[in-house]
Design an enzyme around this catalytic site. Structure first.
Site, short mmCIF file in Angstrom:
data_model
loop_
_atom_site.label_atom_id
_atom_site.label_comp_id
_atom_site.label_asym_id
_atom_site.label_seq_id
_atom_site.Cartn_x
_atom_site.Cartn_y
_atom_site.Cartn_z
N ASP A 66 -28.81 -21.86 0.09
CA ASP A 66 -28.55 -21.25 1.38
C ASP A 66 -27.08 -20.93 1.43
OD1 ASP A 66 -30.17 -20.51 3.84
OD2 ASP A 66 -28.36 -21.35 4.74
N PHE A 147 -24.15 -7.71 -3.93
CA PHE A 147 -25.11 -7.50 -2.85
C PHE A 147 -24.50 -7.95 -1.52
CE2 PHE A 147 -26.71 -11.81 -1.80
CZ PHE A 147 -26.17 -12.54 -2.83
N TYR A 149 -22.64 -8.82 1.61
CA TYR A 149 -21.31 -8.51 2.13
C TYR A 149 -20.24 -8.38 1.03
CZ TYR A 149 -23.64 -9.91 6.44
OH TYR A 149 -24.51 -9.99 7.49
P1 ITT Z 1 -33.60 -16.62 0.52
O1 ITT Z 1 -33.54 -17.40 1.82
O2 ITT Z 1 -34.98 -16.16 0.17
O3 ITT Z 1 -32.92 -17.32 -0.61
P2 ITT Z 1 -31.71 -14.83 1.81
O4 ITT Z 1 -30.95 -13.63 1.31
O5 ITT Z 1 -32.35 -14.72 3.17
O6 ITT Z 1 -32.78 -15.23 0.70
P3 ITT Z 1 -29.91 -16.86 2.86
O7 ITT Z 1 -30.76 -17.23 4.03
O8 ITT Z 1 -29.23 -17.93 2.08
O9 ITT Z 1 -30.74 -16.06 1.77
O10 ITT Z 1 -28.84 -15.81 3.36
C1 ITT Z 1 -27.80 -15.48 2.53
C2 ITT Z 1 -27.13 -14.22 3.07
O11 ITT Z 1 -25.71 -14.42 3.02
C3 ITT Z 1 -27.40 -13.07 2.11
O12 ITT Z 1 -28.57 -12.37 2.48
C4 ITT Z 1 -26.12 -12.26 2.26
O13 ITT Z 1 -26.17 -11.50 3.45
C5 ITT Z 1 -25.06 -13.33 2.44
N1 ITT Z 1 -24.55 -13.75 1.12
C6 ITT Z 1 -24.74 -14.96 0.51
N2 ITT Z 1 -24.18 -14.98 -0.71
C7 ITT Z 1 -23.63 -13.76 -0.88
C8 ITT Z 1 -22.95 -13.16 -1.93
O14 ITT Z 1 -22.75 -13.78 -3.09
N3 ITT Z 1 -22.52 -11.91 -1.78
C9 ITT Z 1 -22.72 -11.24 -0.64
N4 ITT Z 1 -23.39 -11.71 0.41
C10 ITT Z 1 -23.85 -12.98 0.30
#
Ligand code: ITT
Length: 191
Positions: A66, A147, A149
């Site tokens: 997360d 991806f 941000y």
């Molecule tokens: P899962 O819950 O299925 O793993 P998710 O994308 O919804 O997928 P999260 O709830 O952990 O995952 O939300 C993470 C969000 O934070 C992600 O969708 C991006 O918007 C942002 N994020 C996290 N890591 C990032 C990264 O390395 N680069 C850019 N944005 C990131």
């Protein structure tokens, strides 16, 4: 060791594929599996709920992540709402909105945080780790690597955004790299 990666985000899979050691083999979640609940107030609570939910469903070892972007002058926003903020809109629109919220703001400090969890209900243990990368929010959207941000985040020590840096560079300094490196090294000592 075969481990399911409890994520529906293909970008996370691609990154962890390049971070993981050779003795870990990542397996995707089956398409038919329902979404894990995400009601936590912290990255750790959400990572735990994803890992425990899928490891119970699959009766197999699972890792989960997360993560999100935490902006100091916005009191940590979007934080755990990074994915759910303006849900359904493109990341271009979400980033434009964040840049607008920061208009005229001198403090552009921000960080990406990742909480990683390994859960194995059969062996009966759960471990977790955290990684952060600090930096600044750029004045505009730059680059198309990565991806989410990435195109507005400039990691400390660089002038390019994660959207402009090569994926090998992001994967050598990122929040995800730090969290999973620690997680896999703890796991190595336990199995
Ligand atoms: P899962 O819950 O299925 O793993 P998710 O994308 O919804 O997928 P999260 O709830 O952990 O995952 O939300 C993470 C969000 O934070 C992600 O969708 C991006 O918007 C942002 N994020 C996290 N890591 C990032 C990264 O390395 N680069 C850019 N944005 C990131």
């Amino acid at each position: 060791m075969i481990v399911f990666f409890a994520t529906k985000n293909p970008h996370k899979i691609r990154e962890v594929e390049s971070i993981k050691p050779h003795w870990i083999e990542l397996e995707k979640l089956p398409d038919s599996i329902p979404d894990a609940p995400e009601y936590g107030d912290t990255f750790l609570e959400n990572a735990l709920s994803k890992a425990l939910f899928y490891s119970k469903q699959l009766k197999a070892p699972v890792i989960a992540d997360d993560s999100g972007l935490v902006i100091e002058s916005l009191k940590g926003f979007p934080g755990i709402f990074s994915s759910r903020f303006m849900e359904g809109e493109s990341y271009k629109r979400k980033m434009e909105k964040i840049l607008k919220m920061l208009e005229g703001e001198k403090n552009r400090s921000a960080k990406f945080i990742c909480n990683a969890v390994f859960s194995d209900v059969e062996r009966g243990f759960v471990i977790s780790s955290k990684g952060e990368v600090t930096g600044n929010i750029a004045e505009g959207i730059r680059g198309s690597e990565g991806f989410g941000y990435d195109p507005i985040f400039i990691p400390r020590g660089f002038s390019e955004t994660f959207g402009e840096l090569k994926e090998e560079i992001k994967n050598s300094i990122s929040h995800r790299k730090k969290a999973f490196e620690k997680l896999f090294s703890m796991l190595r000592g336990l199995i």
